[in-house]
Design a protein around this motif. Structure first.
Motif, PDB file in Angstrom:
ATOM      1  N   ILE A 123      33.773  80.300  55.730  1.00  0.00           N
ATOM      2  CA  ILE A 123      33.916  78.973  56.324  1.00  0.00           C
ATOM      3  C   ILE A 123      32.832  78.054  55.772  1.00  0.00           C
ATOM      4  N   LEU A 124      33.231  76.890  55.304  1.00  0.00           N
ATOM      5  CA  LEU A 124      32.275  75.855  54.921  1.00  0.00           C
ATOM      6  C   LEU A 124      32.316  74.776  55.997  1.00  0.00           C
ATOM      7  N   ALA A 125      31.251  74.701  56.785  1.00  0.00           N
ATOM      8  CA  ALA A 125      31.172  73.718  57.874  1.00  0.00           C
ATOM      9  C   ALA A 125      30.427  72.483  57.381  1.00  0.00           C
ATOM     10  N   LEU A 126      30.991  71.318  57.635  1.00  0.00           N
ATOM     11  CA  LEU A 126      30.407  70.058  57.180  1.00  0.00           C
ATOM     12  C   LEU A 126      30.041  69.177  58.372  1.00  0.00           C
ATOM     13  N   ASP A 136      35.749  76.642  45.611  1.00  0.00           N
ATOM     14  CA  ASP A 136      37.002  77.344  45.905  1.00  0.00           C
ATOM     15  C   ASP A 136      36.763  78.514  46.855  1.00  0.00           C
ATOM     16  N   ASN A 137      37.882  79.030  47.362  1.00  0.00           N
ATOM     17  CA  ASN A 137      37.895  80.249  48.190  1.00  0.00           C
ATOM     18  C   ASN A 137      37.108  80.100  49.484  1.00  0.00           C
ATOM     19  N   VAL A 138      37.083  78.899  50.031  1.00  0.00           N
ATOM     20  CA  VAL A 138      36.476  78.670  51.346  1.00  0.00           C
ATOM     21  C   VAL A 138      37.425  77.838  52.187  1.00  0.00           C
ATOM     22  N   ARG A 139      37.289  77.996  53.493  1.00  0.00           N
ATOM     23  CA  ARG A 139      38.035  77.144  54.426  1.00  0.00           C
ATOM     24  C   ARG A 139      37.080  76.049  54.908  1.00  0.00           C
ATOM     25  N   ILE A 140      37.423  74.806  54.667  1.00  0.00           N
ATOM     26  CA  ILE A 140      36.534  73.694  54.993  1.00  0.00           C
ATOM     27  C   ILE A 140      36.886  73.133  56.372  1.00  0.00           C
ATOM     28  N   ILE A 141      35.882  73.149  57.257  1.00  0.00           N
ATOM     29  CA  ILE A 141      36.013  72.531  58.588  1.00  0.00           C
ATOM     30  C   ILE A 141      34.953  71.441  58.677  1.00  0.00           C
ATOM     31  N   ALA A 142      35.388  70.218  58.944  1.00  0.00           N
ATOM     32  CA  ALA A 142      34.481  69.077  58.964  1.00  0.00           C
ATOM     33  C   ALA A 142      34.366  68.486  60.361  1.00  0.00           C
ATOM     34  N   ASP A 143      33.153  68.099  60.706  1.00  0.00           N
ATOM     35  CA  ASP A 143      32.973  67.344  61.937  1.00  0.00           C
ATOM     36  C   ASP A 143      33.659  65.993  61.800  1.00  0.00           C
ATOM     37  N   VAL A 169      27.119  62.204  44.025  1.00  0.00           N
ATOM     38  CA  VAL A 169      27.050  60.949  44.772  1.00  0.00           C
ATOM     39  C   VAL A 169      28.434  60.306  44.731  1.00  0.00           C
ATOM     40  N   ASN A 170      28.643  59.368  45.649  1.00  0.00           N
ATOM     41  CA  ASN A 170      29.945  58.702  45.807  1.00  0.00           C
ATOM     42  C   ASN A 170      31.037  59.705  46.191  1.00  0.00           C
ATOM     43  N   VAL A 171      30.666  60.630  47.074  1.00  0.00           N
ATOM     44  CA  VAL A 171      31.614  61.629  47.574  1.00  0.00           C
ATOM     45  C   VAL A 171      32.408  61.032  48.731  1.00  0.00           C
ATOM     46  N   ASN A 172      33.744  61.186  48.657  1.00  0.00           N
ATOM     47  CA  ASN A 172      34.609  60.670  49.708  1.00  0.00           C
ATOM     48  C   ASN A 172      35.550  61.766  50.193  1.00  0.00           C
ATOM     49  N   PRO A 173      35.483  62.097  51.501  1.00  0.00           N
ATOM     50  CA  PRO A 173      36.343  63.147  52.052  1.00  0.00           C
ATOM     51  C   PRO A 173      37.819  62.863  51.787  1.00  0.00           C
ATOM     52  N   GLN A 174      38.564  63.935  51.573  1.00  0.00           N
ATOM     53  CA  GLN A 174      40.000  63.957  51.306  1.00  0.00           C
ATOM     54  C   GLN A 174      40.357  63.438  49.910  1.00  0.00           C
ATOM     55  N   ARG A 175      39.539  62.559  49.336  1.00  0.00           N
ATOM     56  CA  ARG A 175      39.762  62.184  47.940  1.00  0.00           C
ATOM     57  C   ARG A 175      39.172  63.227  46.998  1.00  0.00           C
ATOM     58  N   ASP A 176      37.935  63.636  47.291  1.00  0.00           N
ATOM     59  CA  ASP A 176      37.211  64.527  46.390  1.00  0.00           C
ATOM     60  C   ASP A 176      37.266  65.993  46.820  1.00  0.00           C
ATOM     61  N   PHE A 177      37.686  66.246  48.030  1.00  0.00           N
ATOM     62  CA  PHE A 177      37.871  67.627  48.509  1.00  0.00           C
ATOM     63  C   PHE A 177      38.793  67.594  49.716  1.00  0.00           C
ATOM     64  N   GLU A 178      39.514  68.675  49.908  1.00  0.00           N
ATOM     65  CA  GLU A 178      40.465  68.755  51.015  1.00  0.00           C
ATOM     66  C   GLU A 178      39.837  69.435  52.221  1.00  0.00           C
ATOM     67  N   ILE A 179      40.089  68.879  53.383  1.00  0.00           N
ATOM     68  CA  ILE A 179      39.572  69.414  54.644  1.00  0.00           C
ATOM     69  C   ILE A 179      40.724  70.051  55.403  1.00  0.00           C
ATOM     70  N   GLU A 180      40.540  71.301  55.796  1.00  0.00           N
ATOM     71  CA  GLU A 180      41.623  71.998  56.506  1.00  0.00           C
ATOM     72  C   GLU A 180      41.658  71.658  57.987  1.00  0.00           C
ATOM     73  N   GLU A 181      40.475  71.373  58.550  1.00  0.00           N
ATOM     74  CA  GLU A 181      40.443  71.086  59.996  1.00  0.00           C
ATOM     75  C   GLU A 181      39.282  70.150  60.307  1.00  0.00           C
ATOM     76  N   VAL A 182      39.560  69.189  61.208  1.00  0.00           N
ATOM     77  CA  VAL A 182      38.529  68.268  61.676  1.00  0.00           C
ATOM     78  C   VAL A 182      38.300  68.538  63.164  1.00  0.00           C
ATOM     79  N   ALA A 183      37.040  68.735  63.548  1.00  0.00           N
ATOM     80  CA  ALA A 183      36.737  69.050  64.949  1.00  0.00           C
ATOM     81  C   ALA A 183      35.305  68.636  65.262  1.00  0.00           C
ATOM     82  N   ASP A 184      34.988  68.593  66.549  1.00  0.00           N
ATOM     83  CA  ASP A 184      33.606  68.327  66.974  1.00  0.00           C
ATOM     84  C   ASP A 184      32.810  69.615  66.805  1.00  0.00           C
TER      85      ASP A 184
END
Length: 567
Positions: A290-293, A338-345, A366-381
């Protein structure tokens, strides 16, 4: 009790290994002695306090309809294997084998044992609800016992277990115990807060912890200053306010960031706020990484993330895992990983043109933008609440304060009754699992928490309900008439049902005064040759330090009045 006949070995100096005030004072005041790391012997004075608290607990639980019993501390592993906890509980479970090689454990809690008892006896809905409790020593193989009895390997605990026919019944039992806990801690004169809490290794759904507010607390209480919301930091939520950002997304770039591995260093180097940073933390999931952001100005809340993943003890990945993922500790980020499940706050989704690790040594994007530069599988608190954020209920200001967990109530539901087969026949003759709750109070921990909240530079300042003795009489000098009069007062107060400690030791006045302050009885009476000639007694209130003289002929009524006014 007479001090000359009582075992109260007080200490002038603070033991070197005593870190917090309660640990220091429980040793210095002769309440307990250390046997081994995290294991203590309770001496007569300390055990009196423990028994006083136990009596309060018993009175309130009995009024709430609970019944006391005593369960074995030594538990067969088979029961824990039935519930699935023997391996899953973790290394804190004290495991052992008997001479026949059979597995046992020393109970840190008794859900399995009580469920086994009830499943063999209760058959019909007519026998429910049922609430059973005990007060007993518990065991936990702490990796680093500390803070005296606040974090020990053996401790005294009250644990109760309710059995109901449905969720409505559980809610009623839960509320009765919640109210009983409020009564218990209010009677003890403690400043406390019930807070929403995580269920941890016990499991179940809803839970509240009872926190005594004190600087030595290992937990953080988050509370709203404008409404009744309060929660453990592990579970606390804050109001997420979406900030509209009209900044245009820029092209992704990779830059050199030599030896910069922390958010603070990035903020200083790039002259950008922490809100622009994307913090990435790698955890071992059940069968995935799991990659937690979270945003750079927050921390990942391991408990929230673990609850989301249904993992009780969530752990970080190993150093070897970093290599297999082709990333580098300190420079990990979500882009091209690769090979991680990304969960973002949820707040990460607001970041525009952010900064994140490039998975290479001394490199960041730099200039990183979520969903454009990487896919997020789940958004949660999945973030920890911070001081000053807004309350999710009323929008008020959230504050954080340390607290000591002294009790917790849980809604277990059918977590134990289903795997252990604790069923009953309803009014239609249909078999159903019992719906359970469990309710714990740390007896010895509450005593320590009371000291953390009630002390001064001279020693303990006991609340009335927990004081080992309400009155201490100091006899000064070697005058026989003084000693005889002190004995008379001692016997008269004792006959009135008042707990009295008579310091009749042949010690200097300074030693007696110092020990009296250290032990902390609420009222101190001093009698000496001069006061006897004057026909007076010197009285001091330990909490306020207020001193006065009272007539010996009228002392009994005046002492009773002072006791009645004590907190």
């Amino acid at each position: 009790m007479k001090m000359s006949q009582m075992y109260i070995p007080t200490l002038k100096e603070t033991p070197a290994d005593a870190e917090v005030i309660s640990h220091q004072l429980m040793l210095r005041a002769g309440l307990m002695r250390k046997l081994s790391s995290g294991i203590y012997t309770y001496l007569p004075l300390g055990y009196r306090v423990i028994r006083k608290f136990e009596d309060i607990v018993r009175e309130e639980l009995n009024k709430a309809g609970a019944q006391e019993l005593l369960l074995p501390a030594l538990q067969p592993a088979e029961l824990w294997e039935e519930s699935g906890r023997f391996q899953n509980y973790g290394p804190e479970l004290m495991r052992l084998k008997d001479r026949h090689g059979r597995d046992f454990c020393l109970g840190p809690t008794h859900e399995e044992v009580i469920t086994d008892l009830v499943r063999d006896e209760v058959r019909s809905y007519k026998e429910l609800p049922l609430n059973l409790y005990q007060i007993q020593s518990k065991y936990r193989d702490e990796i680093r016992p500390r803070f005296g009895v606040l974090r020990g390997r053996e401790f005294i605990m009250k644990d109760a277990y309710s059995f109901d026919i449905d969720e409505d019944g559980l809610q009623e039992s839960y509320q009765k115990m919640y109210d009983a806990y409020c009564n218990i801690y209010s009677r003890c004169g403690l400043e406390y807060r019930p807070v929403e809490a995580d269920t941890g290794a016990i499991g179940g759904s809803d839970s509240h912890e009872f926190m005594v507010l004190a600087d030595a607390g290992e937990d953080i209480v988050v509370y709203c200053e404008e409404c009744n919301y309060a929660a453990n930091l592990e579970l606390a939520k804050s109001k997420s306010e979406t900030v509209k950002n009209n900044e245009e997304a820029k092209a992704l770039e990779i830059i050199d960031t030599p030896d910069i591995t922390t958010i603070e260093e990035l903020v200083a180097e790039l002259d950008l706020p922490a809100e622009k940073m994307i913090k990435a933390v790698l955890y071992q999931g059940k069968d995935e990484i799991i990659l937690a952001l979270v945003r750079g100005d927050y921390q990942v809340n391991d408990i929230k993330l673990g609850n989301l993943l249904d993992i009780v003890n969530l752990e970080l990945i190993s150093d070897e895992d970093y290599e297999s993922l082709n990333t580098v500790k300190g420079f990990t980020g979500p882009v091209n990983l690769d090979n991680v499940r990304i969960i973002a706050d949820e707040l990460v989704m607001e970041v525009v043109n952010g900064v994140a690790g490039a998975n290479q040594v001394d490199k960041h994007y730099v200039n990183v933008n979520p969903q454009r530069d990487f896919e997020i599988e789940e958004v949660a608190d999945i973030r920890e609440v911070k001081e000053g954020e807004k309350c999710i209920h009323c929008g008020g200001h959230l504050s954080l304060t340390p607290g000591i967990e002294v009790g917790q109530v849980f809604k277990l539901g059918t977590k134990y009754s289903e795997p252990l087969g604790a069923t009953f026949l309803d009014e239609n003759g249909k078999s159903k699992p019992m719906v359970m709750g469990c309710y714990g109070i740390g007896i010895t921990r509450t005593v320590a928490a009371a000291i953390e909240q009630n002390h001064d530079e001279y020693g303990i300042v006991w609340p009335k309900a927990l004081a080992p003795f309400l009155v201490e009489i100091l006899v000064l000098g070697k005058n026989n008439e003084v000693s005889e009069r002190a004995e008379q007062i001692y016997h008269e107060l004792t006959s009135e049902g008042i707990d009295v400690l008579l310091d009749d030791r042949k010690e200097r006045a300074g030693v007696k005064f110092n020990d009296a302050d250290l032990i902390g009885c609420p009222i101190r009476i001093t009698i000496g040759g001069r006061s006897l000639k004057e026909g007076t007694l010197e009285v001091k209130l330990r909490k306020t330090g207020e001193e006065s003289k009272i007539e010996i002929d009228q002392y009994l009524s005046q002492i009773k009045e002072l006791i009645a006014k004590l907190d």
